[in-house]
Structures are given as structure tokens and as C-alpha cells.
Write a protein that holds these residues in place. Structure first.
Motif, PDB file in Angstrom:
ATOM      1  N   LEU A 207      30.361  46.661  42.923  1.00  0.00           N
ATOM      2  CA  LEU A 207      30.463  47.659  41.858  1.00  0.00           C
ATOM      3  C   LEU A 207      31.808  48.388  41.876  1.00  0.00           C
ATOM      4  O   LEU A 207      32.411  48.612  40.817  1.00  0.00           O
ATOM      5  N   GLU A 208      32.289  48.747  43.058  1.00  0.00           N
ATOM      6  CA  GLU A 208      33.590  49.417  43.131  1.00  0.00           C
ATOM      7  C   GLU A 208      34.729  48.477  42.717  1.00  0.00           C
ATOM      8  O   GLU A 208      35.608  48.881  41.936  1.00  0.00           O
ATOM      9  N   PRO A 209      34.770  47.222  43.190  1.00  0.00           N
ATOM     10  CA  PRO A 209      35.786  46.297  42.665  1.00  0.00           C
ATOM     11  C   PRO A 209      35.695  46.136  41.147  1.00  0.00           C
ATOM     12  O   PRO A 209      36.725  45.999  40.475  1.00  0.00           O
ATOM     13  N   ALA A 210      34.472  46.142  40.604  1.00  0.00           N
ATOM     14  CA  ALA A 210      34.324  46.023  39.147  1.00  0.00           C
ATOM     15  C   ALA A 210      34.979  47.212  38.443  1.00  0.00           C
ATOM     16  O   ALA A 210      35.613  47.059  37.388  1.00  0.00           O
ATOM     17  N   ARG A 211      34.836  48.401  39.011  1.00  0.00           N
ATOM     18  CA  ARG A 211      35.461  49.587  38.402  1.00  0.00           C
ATOM     19  C   ARG A 211      36.976  49.492  38.472  1.00  0.00           C
ATOM     20  O   ARG A 211      37.675  49.955  37.559  1.00  0.00           O
ATOM     21  N   VAL A 313      39.046  43.005  45.990  1.00  0.00           N
ATOM     22  CA  VAL A 313      40.053  43.053  44.926  1.00  0.00           C
ATOM     23  C   VAL A 313      41.188  42.072  45.221  1.00  0.00           C
ATOM     24  O   VAL A 313      41.647  41.334  44.335  1.00  0.00           O
ATOM     25  N   ALA A 314      41.634  42.030  46.477  1.00  0.00           N
ATOM     26  CA  ALA A 314      42.725  41.114  46.840  1.00  0.00           C
ATOM     27  C   ALA A 314      42.307  39.659  46.668  1.00  0.00           C
ATOM     28  O   ALA A 314      43.094  38.834  46.171  1.00  0.00           O
ATOM     29  N   LEU A 315      41.092  39.333  47.064  1.00  0.00           N
ATOM     30  CA  LEU A 315      40.632  37.949  46.908  1.00  0.00           C
ATOM     31  C   LEU A 315      40.528  37.565  45.437  1.00  0.00           C
ATOM     32  O   LEU A 315      40.901  36.451  45.044  1.00  0.00           O
ATOM     33  N   LEU A 316      40.022  38.468  44.612  1.00  0.00           N
ATOM     34  CA  LEU A 316      39.842  38.158  43.195  1.00  0.00           C
ATOM     35  C   LEU A 316      41.166  38.042  42.453  1.00  0.00           C
ATOM     36  O   LEU A 316      41.273  37.290  41.474  1.00  0.00           O
ATOM     37  N   THR A 317      42.173  38.760  42.923  1.00  0.00           N
ATOM     38  CA  THR A 317      43.441  38.799  42.173  1.00  0.00           C
ATOM     39  C   THR A 317      44.557  37.963  42.788  1.00  0.00           C
ATOM     40  O   THR A 317      45.456  37.510  42.062  1.00  0.00           O
ATOM     41  N   ASP A 318      44.502  37.748  44.118  1.00  0.00           N
ATOM     42  CA  ASP A 318      45.671  37.147  44.779  1.00  0.00           C
ATOM     43  C   ASP A 318      45.438  35.751  45.364  1.00  0.00           C
ATOM     44  O   ASP A 318      46.401  35.022  45.601  1.00  0.00           O
ATOM     45  N   LEU A 319      44.178  35.377  45.666  1.00  0.00           N
ATOM     46  CA  LEU A 319      43.942  34.094  46.331  1.00  0.00           C
ATOM     47  C   LEU A 319      44.218  32.935  45.379  1.00  0.00           C
ATOM     48  O   LEU A 319      43.616  32.872  44.295  1.00  0.00           O
ATOM     49  N   PRO A 320      45.114  32.030  45.756  1.00  0.00           N
ATOM     50  CA  PRO A 320      45.398  30.886  44.883  1.00  0.00           C
ATOM     51  C   PRO A 320      44.157  30.029  44.650  1.00  0.00           C
ATOM     52  O   PRO A 320      43.290  29.921  45.524  1.00  0.00           O
TER      53      PRO A 320
END
Length: 366
Positions: A207-211, A313-320
Motif C-alpha cells: 500500500l505504501e509503495p502504491a501511494r 519501490v526500487a525493484l518496481l522502478t529500477d530492476l531491469p
């Protein structure tokens, strides 16, 4: 392969997966037993909650019977219980303590217990809660099959006087779980019934990553969530997801979240069935940490451990994408080679075959 066995399970539910993970665990295991020609009867208490939500009322891989109370159980199935090679009672069965006492009085060939909730069970026993199993009953079982492995098995034998504690992890139905090839619908999803002790982790890791990532899409599937939960606008809710829809659900996620109950984190070595299902579907798993996870699905190789919203957040945005898919492929390979219903059925049958049966005269005299 061992010779075909006649096994009777008395479990929480096989017919309904509504609000419980027991049904899918039993289904995968029993399908695997059927493939090896074992004869299976599953008996469940006929209770309104499951009767109103049955999604498998007539399985084609075993016999399924219902009983209204313990007297009816013995009247209807007493002879089958006495002649079975093994009778296995499960955790969370209604009137479980009385049921186990009735089974023990029959002096069966082999009486076993399958605890799909081992850490929860032991925590309950430690505080004097004997909802479905009494402390005095543990030594009665020829084998105590445990959802948890590792050091939990030694605790069962040393502290709780189990004759033989054997790990029997949950498993995935290899016929039903695989990637469907559908396009992603969500960046991160979670499947699980509401649990107060899991909710803080769900808040922290989904929920916090979603926000923080309002442009991304999230989903939470499962029943019994309180109305007062503040769901971010980009989190879709699915109140119930039938097992037939699980593979599609996992296949449409870029990542899936695994959240573990606090008792199971404390015990360690307690993988949930959802972990194996997601891996079988080729969906990369983000999980909270617990001892034993790295032995089953190594961190960074076959799973991705997160402790804080920033990790997610890092996994969702940065992991190739290449790394994400490599993690998913490694997890799928491990699960399909050692954690399917067929693999688990082989483990159970071998363990049962190694247990000596009570002599017929002893059973008759009882």
C-alpha cells in the motif's frame, strides 16, 4: 514407488477454498497421490460456511465424504477408517481434539497428523489454546507431518514429544499453475485472506509503495478485509479469487508479493502455497524475510527480499526486465523440480510406508 496405499484424510476442507489455503494444499497433494494409484478418501465436516462456497463439490481425483458430527463419522466411515493403511487428521478441523480421541480409540493401523499451520499450532499450545489439537495428543501420532521444516521438526520431537516429525511442505498443482501468456495488468499484486498479523506488512510493502508510485497499478485479492482499510486509488480489490483463476492472476503481474504470518516468520522454514503457485506461473516474487526462505528460493537468484517500502519501490522502478525474468525462471525451475503435488505425494507415501502398522490382533482387541 511404494505399493498403492489406502489413505483417509480428515481435513478442514477439500470442497471449498473460500477463506482458507487448506483446500488448495490438499488438492495438489491428493492429485499427486492419485497419479501413483493410491486410494484416497477425504472427509470433511459439513459446515454452512464451506457448504455455501463449494468450488469443488465432486472431485475426480479422490472420494469426498461429509459428516455432520463425530457419531455420524464413525457410523458412516468407521470400517473404512479401521481398514485404511493410514488415517491422517489435519489442523483446524472442527472439534479436532474430540475427533483425534475418537480416532485413537479405534487403534488404527497408522494414525498421523498433518499440520498445515504448525507455527500457529505451537504458539496456540504454548499459551494453553487447544482449539483443534491437545498437547497430550501429539505423542499419539505415528508421524506428525508438518507444514514447517528446519528446526521446527526438532522442537516437535524434543519439546512436544512427537514420535516422528516429518516436513511436508505445501505444494503446487502442476496441472493448474503455469504462465498463461496474458499481458501484464498490474505492477505488483497480492493474494491472501485478510489476517491482522499480515496487514502491517501488506501496508508497508504494497500500500505504501502504491501511494509513492501513483502511475503504477496494484491489486489485492482475498476476502475478509475490513471496510475501514484506506486503499489507495491505484490498488484494485478482488474480494474472492477462485483457484481456477489463480494462474491468470499471477501471470498478469510484473511482480507478486508474498506476505508471511508472524508465527510463521518466528518459526522459519514455512513456505506458503502462494509462494509455490506464483513461482510455477513464472511471476517474480517479492517477499518479506524469514529463516529458510533463502534455502528454498535464494535471495536475488530466485526471490527478491524486501524489508521496507523503499526496497519495493526500487525493484518496481529500477530492476531491469532481464533480471526480473531471470529471477522468475530460477524460481520456477526449483519449484517444478521439487515442490509440486506429485513430488510431495511421493514424500508422503514413502514416509507412510516406513511406518510400522499396528498388528491386526491389537486393533481387533481394541
Amino acid at each position: 514407488m511404494t505399493r498403492p496405499l489406502d489413505i483417509v484424510f480428515l481435513g478442514l476442507s477439500l470442497s471449498s477454498s473460500w477463506g482458507n489455503g487448506h483446500a488448495t494444499t490438499y488438492r495438489a497433494l491428493i492429485k499427486g497421490l492419485r497419479e501413483d494409484a493410491h486410494r484416497i478418501l477425504f472427509l470433511e465436516r459439513d459446515v454452512p460456511w464451506y457448504a455455501d462456497h463449494r468450488d469443488l463439490a465432486s472431485p475426480d481425483f479422490c472420494e469426498l465424504g461429509y459428516y455432520s458430527d463425530l457419531s455420524a463419522l464413525i457410523e458412516l466411515y468407521g470400517e473404512r477408517l479401521r481398514t485404511a493403511d493410514a488415517v491422517i487428521a489435519g489442523s483446524y478441523v472442527p472439534d479436532g481434539v474430540a475427533l483425534i480421541d475418537r480416532l485413537a480409540a479405534l487403534n488404527l493401523k497408522r494414525l498421523c497428523f498433518y499440520d498445515i499451520d504448525t507455527p500457529v499450532t505451537l504458539a496456540k499450545l504454548d499459551r494453553g489454546d487447544e482449539e483443534y489439537l491437545a498437547l497430550r495428543q501429539i505423542p499419539l501420532f505415528d508421524a506428525y507431518f508438518s507444514f514447517s521444516g528446519g528446526e521446527v521438526l526438532a522442537r516437535l520431537e524434543q519439546n512436544y514429544r512427537a514420535q516422528s516429525a516429518v516436513a511436508l511442505y505445501c505444494s503446487v498443482d502442476q496441472e493448474r499453475y503455469g504462465n498463461t501468456g496474458e499481458a501484464p495488468a498490474w505492477d505488483l499484486g497480492y493474494l491472501g485472506t485478510y489476517s491482522p498479523d499480515r496487514q502491517p506488512t501488506l501496508e508497508r510493502l504494497l500500500l505504501e509503495p502504491a501511494r509513492r508510485l501513483p502511475a503504477m497499478r496494484f491489486v489485492v485479492a482475498g476476502p475478509q478485509y475490513p471496510a475501514e482499510i484506506d486503499w489507495p486509488a491505484n490498488v484494485e480489490r478482488i474480494k474472492h479469487l477462485a483457484p481456477a483463476d489463480h494462474a491468470s492472476f499471477y501471470s498478469r503481474q510484473r511482480f507478486t508479493l508474498n506476505v508471511t504470518r508472524s508465527d510463521m516468520i518466528a518459526a522459519g522454514w514455512s513456505p506458503s502455497v502462494r509462494l509455490f503457485e506464483a513461482a510455477a506461473c513464472g511471476t517474480p516474487i517479492i517477499s518479506d524475510f524469514w529463516r529458510g526462505l533463502d534455502e528454498l528460493l535464494p535471495d536475488g537468484e530466485a526471490s527478491l527480499i524486501a524489508r521496507a517500502p523503499e526496497d519495493v519501490v526500487a525493484l518496481l522502478t529500477d530492476l531491469p526486465d532481464s533480471d526480473r525474468l531471470a529471477v522468475a525462471a530460477a524460481a520456477r525451475k526449483l519449484v517444478m523440480s521439487g515442490h509440486t503435488g506429485a513430488a510431495r505425494a511421493g514424500e508422503l507415501a514413502r514416509a507412510l510406508s516406513q511406518l510400522p502398522a499396528k498388528p491386526a490382533l491389537d486393533r481387533i482387541s481394541a
